[in-house]
Design a protein around this motif. Structure first.
Motif, short mmCIF file in Angstrom:
data_model
loop_
_atom_site.label_atom_id
_atom_site.label_comp_id
_atom_site.label_asym_id
_atom_site.label_seq_id
_atom_site.Cartn_x
_atom_site.Cartn_y
_atom_site.Cartn_z
N GLU A 51 -26.43 -13.85 -23.30
CA GLU A 51 -27.08 -15.10 -22.37
C GLU A 51 -26.16 -15.71 -21.87
N LEU A 52 -25.30 -15.99 -22.55
CA LEU A 52 -23.71 -17.47 -22.09
C LEU A 52 -23.29 -16.55 -21.11
N LEU A 53 -23.01 -15.13 -21.58
CA LEU A 53 -22.13 -14.60 -20.76
C LEU A 53 -22.94 -13.73 -19.85
N TYR A 54 -24.13 -13.15 -19.51
CA TYR A 54 -25.04 -12.54 -18.40
C TYR A 54 -25.39 -14.11 -17.35
N ALA A 55 -24.93 -15.09 -17.97
CA ALA A 55 -26.60 -16.06 -17.21
C ALA A 55 -24.88 -16.62 -16.34
N GLY A 56 -23.64 -16.75 -16.96
CA GLY A 56 -21.79 -17.25 -16.44
C GLY A 56 -21.73 -16.52 -15.41
N LEU A 57 -22.13 -14.95 -15.52
CA LEU A 57 -21.72 -14.43 -14.70
C LEU A 57 -22.55 -14.39 -13.61
N ALA A 58 -23.63 -14.49 -13.23
CA ALA A 58 -24.51 -14.72 -12.18
C ALA A 58 -24.21 -16.06 -11.97
N PHE A 59 -24.37 -16.54 -12.15
CA PHE A 59 -23.71 -18.22 -11.35
C PHE A 59 -23.13 -17.86 -10.64
N LEU A 60 -21.75 -17.00 -11.57
CA LEU A 60 -19.92 -16.80 -10.50
C LEU A 60 -20.79 -15.98 -9.23
N LEU A 61 -21.30 -15.24 -9.51
CA LEU A 61 -21.45 -14.31 -8.74
C LEU A 61 -22.04 -14.48 -6.88
N VAL A 62 -23.07 -15.36 -7.37
CA VAL A 62 -24.03 -15.96 -6.10
C VAL A 62 -23.26 -17.49 -5.83
N GLU A 63 -22.48 -18.33 -6.25
CA GLU A 63 -21.13 -19.22 -5.83
C GLU A 63 -20.62 -17.83 -4.82
N LEU A 119 -26.11 -7.18 -25.84
CA LEU A 119 -25.52 -6.68 -24.16
C LEU A 119 -26.27 -5.31 -23.81
N MET A 120 -26.93 -4.94 -24.92
CA MET A 120 -27.39 -3.75 -23.70
C MET A 120 -28.66 -3.57 -23.19
N ASN A 121 -28.81 -4.65 -22.60
CA ASN A 121 -29.63 -5.05 -21.96
C ASN A 121 -29.29 -5.27 -20.93
N PRO A 122 -28.87 -4.99 -19.38
CA PRO A 122 -27.97 -4.25 -18.74
C PRO A 122 -28.92 -5.99 -16.98
N GLN A 123 -30.18 -5.66 -17.81
CA GLN A 123 -31.38 -6.29 -16.95
C GLN A 123 -30.71 -7.99 -17.26
N LEU A 124 -30.56 -8.79 -18.12
CA LEU A 124 -30.22 -9.88 -18.38
C LEU A 124 -29.63 -10.35 -16.50
N LEU A 125 -28.49 -9.02 -16.03
CA LEU A 125 -27.76 -10.15 -15.44
C LEU A 125 -29.09 -10.45 -13.79
N LEU A 126 -29.08 -8.92 -13.92
CA LEU A 126 -30.75 -9.03 -12.60
C LEU A 126 -31.48 -9.99 -12.72
N PHE A 127 -31.94 -10.74 -13.96
CA PHE A 127 -32.48 -11.48 -14.18
C PHE A 127 -31.73 -12.95 -13.52
#
Length: 212
Positions: A51-63, A119-127
């Motif tokens: 969750e740390l990885l996916y949430a941080g990556l999502a925040f960076l992409l949106v920013e 890590l095997m749940n790529p939908q986390l990044l979409l969420f």
């Protein structure tokens, strides 16, 4: 104050998002029942870490205004649906057996398995892209590395809280259910995962079919 608010928003979103039947919470429940409470906790810690990885990556992409990830948007639901159906089918065919004593050797590997399932749940990044975009729209001042760290840690904390509650729930089940009832429980969980996986895949098919 902004950092605390972002942390709380991410934690609540993560906790609620983790309530649905999924790979990590099913794995935590199965591990807790079959290998013991310690192994379940280790799986929970490992499962919450991505969750740390996916949430941080999502925040960076949106920013950085990278708001479209076409390949991931199209294929992630199929991948997640396939994995859900696979795990559900496994529980239907071979439901985990409850054990009264934990296995220390197996527990040492549970953290790694938890990380793998997360890590095997790529939908986390979409969420988390959706949560980060909503946060940015309603709280424009939520920018910077400190806010991103709070967002990522909140995502981790919310998921971990839910998974640790599942470990406690599994311990209660161990004392109340016999082996036959435990097998039926996991077959029900397996059926729910298969249905969730098929539904996830169908939701991905509809937009593609509409565009043809």
């Amino acid at each position: 104050m902004t950092i605390l608010l972002v942390f709380l928003v991410a934690a609540v979103a993560s906790f609620i998002g983790s309530l649905q039947a999924g790979l990590v919470n099913s794995a935590v429940l199965a591990t807790s029942l079959s290998k013991g409470e310690h192994a379940g906790r280790m799986t929970a810690w490992g499962g919450a870490l991505p969750e740390l990885l996916y949430a941080g990556l999502a925040f960076l992409l949106v920013e950085r205004s990278m708001d479209k990830l076409p390949w991931l948007t199209i294929h992630a639901p199929f991948i997640a649906g396939f994995l859900l159906v696979g795990l559900g089918a496994y529980f239907l065919i071979r439901p985990p057996l409850s054990m009264s004593t934990p296995e220390p050797a197996a527990s040492s590997a549970s953290f790694g398995r938890g990380v793998m399932w997360g890590l095997m749940n790529p939908q986390l990044l979409l969420f988390w892209l959706g949560v980060a975009a909503s946060l940015r729209a309603n709280l424009p001042e939520a920018v910077g590395s400190g806010v991103m760290a709070a967002f990522s840690l909140g995502a981790f904390a919310g998921a971990l809280a839910l998974l640790l509650l599942l470990v406690r729930f599994a311990r209660t089940l161990q004392h109340r259910l016999n082996a036959a009832r435990m097998r039926r429980l996991f077959r029900l969980i397996g059926l729910a995962l298969v249905i969730a996986g098929l539904w996830t895949g169908m939701k991905a098919v509809r937009p593609i079919a509409a565009g043809i």
